[in-house]
Design a protein around this motif. Structure first.
Motif, mmCIF file in Angstrom:
data_model
loop_
_atom_site.group_PDB
_atom_site.id
_atom_site.type_symbol
_atom_site.label_atom_id
_atom_site.label_comp_id
_atom_site.label_asym_id
_atom_site.label_seq_id
_atom_site.Cartn_x
_atom_site.Cartn_y
_atom_site.Cartn_z
ATOM 1 N N GLY A 260 -14.318 -15.275 -9.896
ATOM 2 C CA GLY A 260 -14.122 -15.454 -8.462
ATOM 3 C C GLY A 260 -14.358 -14.210 -7.645
ATOM 4 N N GLU A 261 -14.881 -13.148 -8.259
ATOM 5 C CA GLU A 261 -15.048 -11.887 -7.551
ATOM 6 C C GLU A 261 -16.497 -11.569 -7.197
ATOM 7 O OE1 GLU A 261 -12.847 -8.662 -9.337
ATOM 8 O OE2 GLU A 261 -11.313 -10.053 -10.052
ATOM 9 N N THR A 262 -17.423 -12.452 -7.577
ATOM 10 C CA THR A 262 -18.828 -12.279 -7.201
ATOM 11 C C THR A 262 -19.366 -13.616 -6.722
ATOM 12 O OG1 THR A 262 -19.048 -10.654 -8.987
ATOM 13 C CG2 THR A 262 -21.065 -11.368 -7.910
ATOM 14 N N ILE A 263 -19.961 -13.626 -5.534
ATOM 15 C CA ILE A 263 -20.452 -14.843 -4.895
ATOM 16 C C ILE A 263 -21.937 -14.669 -4.597
ATOM 17 C CG2 ILE A 263 -20.273 -16.328 -2.843
ATOM 18 C CD1 ILE A 263 -17.392 -15.340 -2.529
ATOM 19 N N LEU A 264 -22.714 -15.698 -4.842
ATOM 20 C CA LEU A 264 -24.113 -15.730 -4.408
ATOM 21 C C LEU A 264 -24.176 -16.561 -3.137
ATOM 22 C CD1 LEU A 264 -27.176 -15.216 -4.912
ATOM 23 C CD2 LEU A 264 -27.195 -17.380 -6.174
ATOM 24 N N PHE A 265 -24.592 -15.949 -2.033
ATOM 25 C CA PHE A 265 -24.656 -16.632 -0.743
ATOM 26 C C PHE A 265 -26.118 -16.728 -0.347
ATOM 27 C CE2 PHE A 265 -23.850 -16.712 3.998
ATOM 28 C CZ PHE A 265 -23.231 -17.960 3.995
ATOM 29 N N THR A 266 -26.662 -17.951 -0.338
ATOM 30 C CA THR A 266 -28.108 -18.064 -0.186
ATOM 31 C C THR A 266 -28.520 -19.386 0.436
ATOM 32 O OG1 THR A 266 -30.186 -17.703 -1.365
ATOM 33 C CG2 THR A 266 -28.504 -19.006 -2.504
ATOM 34 N N PHE B 194 -37.959 -35.890 0.251
ATOM 35 C CA PHE B 194 -37.436 -35.354 1.512
ATOM 36 C C PHE B 194 -35.921 -35.233 1.455
ATOM 37 C CE2 PHE B 194 -35.342 -36.283 5.558
ATOM 38 C CZ PHE B 194 -35.714 -35.148 6.272
ATOM 39 N N GLN B 195 -35.264 -36.242 0.901
ATOM 40 C CA GLN B 195 -33.803 -36.216 0.874
ATOM 41 C C GLN B 195 -33.286 -35.075 0.004
ATOM 42 O OE1 GLN B 195 -30.477 -39.395 1.207
ATOM 43 N NE2 GLN B 195 -31.452 -39.706 -0.759
ATOM 44 N N ALA B 196 -33.922 -34.844 -1.141
ATOM 45 C CA ALA B 196 -33.476 -33.769 -2.030
ATOM 46 C C ALA B 196 -33.629 -32.405 -1.370
ATOM 47 C CB ALA B 196 -34.261 -33.814 -3.341
ATOM 48 N N ILE B 197 -34.810 -32.131 -0.817
ATOM 49 C CA ILE B 197 -35.064 -30.825 -0.206
ATOM 50 C C ILE B 197 -34.353 -30.712 1.140
ATOM 51 C CG2 ILE B 197 -36.848 -29.280 0.662
ATOM 52 C CD1 ILE B 197 -36.811 -29.569 -2.378
ATOM 53 N N GLY B 198 -34.308 -31.804 1.903
ATOM 54 C CA GLY B 198 -33.638 -31.776 3.199
ATOM 55 C C GLY B 198 -32.158 -31.507 3.078
ATOM 56 N N ALA B 199 -31.509 -32.086 2.066
ATOM 57 C CA ALA B 199 -30.076 -31.874 1.904
ATOM 58 C C ALA B 199 -29.757 -30.414 1.622
ATOM 59 C CB ALA B 199 -29.539 -32.759 0.782
ATOM 60 N N THR B 200 -30.529 -29.780 0.743
ATOM 61 C CA THR B 200 -30.254 -28.386 0.414
ATOM 62 C C THR B 200 -30.616 -27.448 1.558
ATOM 63 O OG1 THR B 200 -32.414 -28.154 -0.663
ATOM 64 C CG2 THR B 200 -30.553 -28.734 -2.066
ATOM 65 N N THR B 201 -31.527 -27.864 2.431
ATOM 66 C CA THR B 201 -31.937 -27.009 3.554
ATOM 67 C C THR B 201 -31.027 -27.184 4.762
ATOM 68 O OG1 THR B 201 -34.241 -27.151 2.832
ATOM 69 C CG2 THR B 201 -33.842 -26.384 5.068
ATOM 70 N N PHE B 202 -30.699 -28.412 5.097
ATOM 71 C CA PHE B 202 -29.946 -28.688 6.315
ATOM 72 C C PHE B 202 -28.444 -28.807 6.058
ATOM 73 C CE2 PHE B 202 -34.053 -31.117 7.234
ATOM 74 C CZ PHE B 202 -34.689 -29.989 7.709
ATOM 75 N N ASN B 203 -28.052 -29.831 5.302
ATOM 76 C CA ASN B 203 -26.622 -30.092 5.138
ATOM 77 C C ASN B 203 -25.910 -28.952 4.412
ATOM 78 O OD1 ASN B 203 -25.394 -32.702 6.092
ATOM 79 N ND2 ASN B 203 -24.237 -32.403 4.226
ATOM 80 N N PHE B 204 -26.593 -28.339 3.442
ATOM 81 C CA PHE B 204 -26.005 -27.244 2.682
ATOM 82 C C PHE B 204 -26.834 -25.979 2.905
ATOM 83 C CE2 PHE B 204 -25.723 -31.231 0.083
ATOM 84 C CZ PHE B 204 -24.451 -31.577 0.507
ATOM 85 N N GLY B 205 -27.181 -25.744 4.167
ATOM 86 C CA GLY B 205 -28.141 -24.708 4.526
ATOM 87 C C GLY B 205 -27.842 -23.345 3.946
ATOM 88 N N LEU B 206 -26.617 -22.877 4.068
ATOM 89 C CA LEU B 206 -26.180 -21.620 3.475
ATOM 90 C C LEU B 206 -25.030 -21.951 2.541
ATOM 91 C CD1 LEU B 206 -26.152 -19.369 6.668
ATOM 92 C CD2 LEU B 206 -27.775 -19.244 4.792
ATOM 93 N N THR B 207 -25.222 -21.739 1.253
ATOM 94 C CA THR B 207 -24.204 -22.117 0.278
ATOM 95 C C THR B 207 -23.757 -20.910 -0.526
ATOM 96 O OG1 THR B 207 -24.967 -24.404 0.075
ATOM 97 C CG2 THR B 207 -23.718 -23.526 -1.765
ATOM 98 N N ALA B 208 -22.435 -20.825 -0.750
ATOM 99 C CA ALA B 208 -21.844 -19.789 -1.589
ATOM 100 C C ALA B 208 -21.611 -20.372 -2.972
ATOM 101 C CB ALA B 208 -20.526 -19.312 -0.992
ATOM 102 N N TYR B 209 -22.250 -19.778 -3.980
ATOM 103 C CA TYR B 209 -22.133 -20.234 -5.359
ATOM 104 C C TYR B 209 -21.277 -19.261 -6.160
ATOM 105 C CZ TYR B 209 -26.197 -23.275 -4.452
ATOM 106 O OH TYR B 209 -27.063 -24.214 -3.955
ATOM 107 N N LEU B 210 -20.423 -19.813 -7.011
ATOM 108 C CA LEU B 210 -19.680 -19.048 -8.000
ATOM 109 C C LEU B 210 -20.287 -19.321 -9.373
ATOM 110 C CD1 LEU B 210 -16.145 -19.835 -6.601
ATOM 111 C CD2 LEU B 210 -17.196 -17.564 -6.646
ATOM 112 N N PRO B 211 -20.153 -18.396 -10.314
ATOM 113 C CA PRO B 211 -20.801 -18.572 -11.618
ATOM 114 C C PRO B 211 -20.277 -19.800 -12.368
ATOM 115 C CG PRO B 211 -20.110 -16.301 -11.310
ATOM 116 C CD PRO B 211 -19.499 -17.085 -10.199
ATOM 117 N N GLU B 212 -21.106 -20.309 -13.250
ATOM 118 C CA GLU B 212 -20.677 -21.368 -14.156
ATOM 119 C C GLU B 212 -19.445 -20.891 -14.929
ATOM 120 O OE1 GLU B 212 -22.475 -23.997 -17.917
ATOM 121 O OE2 GLU B 212 -23.607 -22.300 -17.078
ATOM 122 N N GLY B 213 -18.473 -21.784 -15.077
ATOM 123 C CA GLY B 213 -17.261 -21.422 -15.796
ATOM 124 C C GLY B 213 -16.151 -20.889 -14.924
#
Length: 365
Positions: A97-103, A275-294
């Motif tokens: 929980g101490e490193t986040i990927l924001f992209t 369109f739905q796959a790429i549109g969702a990641t671009t618009f609805n989840f435009g900037l997402t913070a990811y935490l590592p697997e596990g």
């Protein structure tokens, strides 16, 4: 021309309903979980871009509302259109929980496309929160297009200016494919700002801008009669489909609605799925913070509570209007399932995307 009633409206309530009964976070988190710790928020781009600006804006609010009030540092790791920074995160981030990927979709698109340089597995990571980024497609009045019904009969050839087919332009190019628009795409601009200036100079006549830029740079053009908004990318509705109107622009139809108007039936088939796959990641989840697997559930639950607290913070509500467009942050409970589905399209969709990009836009994958 009707402009949105308000600059932006809260997205959190609608999207949480869309989550369809997902369990709420516990009533209380460990008040001292992050005490004395430092969180590194990795932005895989250089300073000054939209992702960096949003990350720096969120930095003090995360410090304020995460239990234990950790120090949050935004670290840029640019290169390879975000791939280098995402690869570094995959190889080095610990699931504590101490490193986040924001992209952005500049990271998710190469992953979805299966590009050779990608070493990260976004679908295996755990989303902590997302910041939606709507997009409005607009045209020049010189085209004679006043409503979506006019898109197939413009007064002049349609010319679109963009950055790169596999980058943030991809969902809009897919929308054009889905709607069967006859246009010429001129790619290679240095950013959406230069693309907008080309529109203003009359070199192009159809363009899109993400919400903050649209609000600050294009609304005045609409009011002056030099731009005509036609549609938005849309928003994921309560059925999990990218069919709803963008809550920031309730008066503008979504791509889904425009397809229905032009074709007399809902969109379907591989073009729509892509369109739905790429549109969702671009618009609805435009900037997402990811935490590592596990990353343990405890950390996800802490961020769930923290995002609620940030959205309820009056300072955030006021400052976010100008800084990031006024959208509420979306917690993991409203993001995880839909984002996972978007990041793992069918082989048919992936093959369609790769074929389209290589044959029509000369993209080397």
């Amino acid at each position: 021309m009707i402009l949105p009633d308000t600059p932006l409206k809260s997205l959190s309530a609608a999207v949480l309903v869309a989550a369809g009964g997902l369990a709420a976070a516990p009533a209380m988190a460990d008040d001292f979980f992050y005490a004395g710790k430092t969180i590194e928020m990795v932005v895989p781009f250089g300073e000054g871009g939209a992702t960096y600006v949003a990350a720096k804006f969120l930095e003090p609010f995360l410090e304020k509302h995460l239990p234990g009030n950790p120090q949050v540092n935004v670290r840029t790791r640019p290169g390879g259109g975000s791939i280098l920074g995402a690869n570094w995160f995959q190889q080095n981030a610990e699931p504590d929980g101490e490193t986040i990927l924001f992209t952005t979709s500049s990271t998710s698109n190469p992953y979805v496309l299966g590009m050779e340089e990608v070493e990260y597995d976004l679908a295996a990571m755990r989303p902590a929160y997302s910041l939606p980024f709507g997009a409005v497609i607009y045209v020049s009045p010189r085209t004679g297009i006043e409503t979506p019904a006019d898109l197939h009969s413009p007064d002049m050839p349609l010319i679109y200016g963009g950055i790169a087919a596999a980058a943030s332009d991809l969902p809009v190019l897919l929308a054009f494919e889905l709607l069967d628009l006859d246009l010429r795409a001129v790619l290679g601009f240095d950013g959406r700002g230069p693309a907008r200036l080309a529109f203003e100079r009359g070199e192009t006549n159809i363009d899109f801008q993400f919400t903050p830029a649209y609000m600050s740079q294009v609304v005045d053009m609409v009011e002056a009669g030099s731009a005509v908004p036609i549609m938005t990318g849309g928003s994921v509705g309560d059925d999990g489909v990218l069919s709803a109107r963008d809550l920031a622009f309730p008066d503008y139809p979504s791509v889904y609605e425009v397809y229905e108007e032009l074709h007399g039936e809902p969109p379907s088939g591989v073009e729509w799925d892509a369109f739905q796959a790429i549109g969702a990641t671009t618009f609805n989840f435009g900037l997402t913070a990811y935490l590592p697997e596990g990353t343990p559930d405890e950390v996800i639950e802490i961020f769930e509570q923290t995002i609620t607290a940030i959205n309820d913070d009056p300072d955030y509500q006021e400052q976010s209007q100008d800084a990031i467009g006024g959208y509420d942050l979306l917690p993991a409970s409203a993001v995880t399932d839909s984002l996972s589905e978007a990041l793992q399209p069918s082989d048919e969709v992936r093959d369609y995307l790769r074929t389209l990009l290589s044959e029509k836009y000369d993209v080397e994958l």
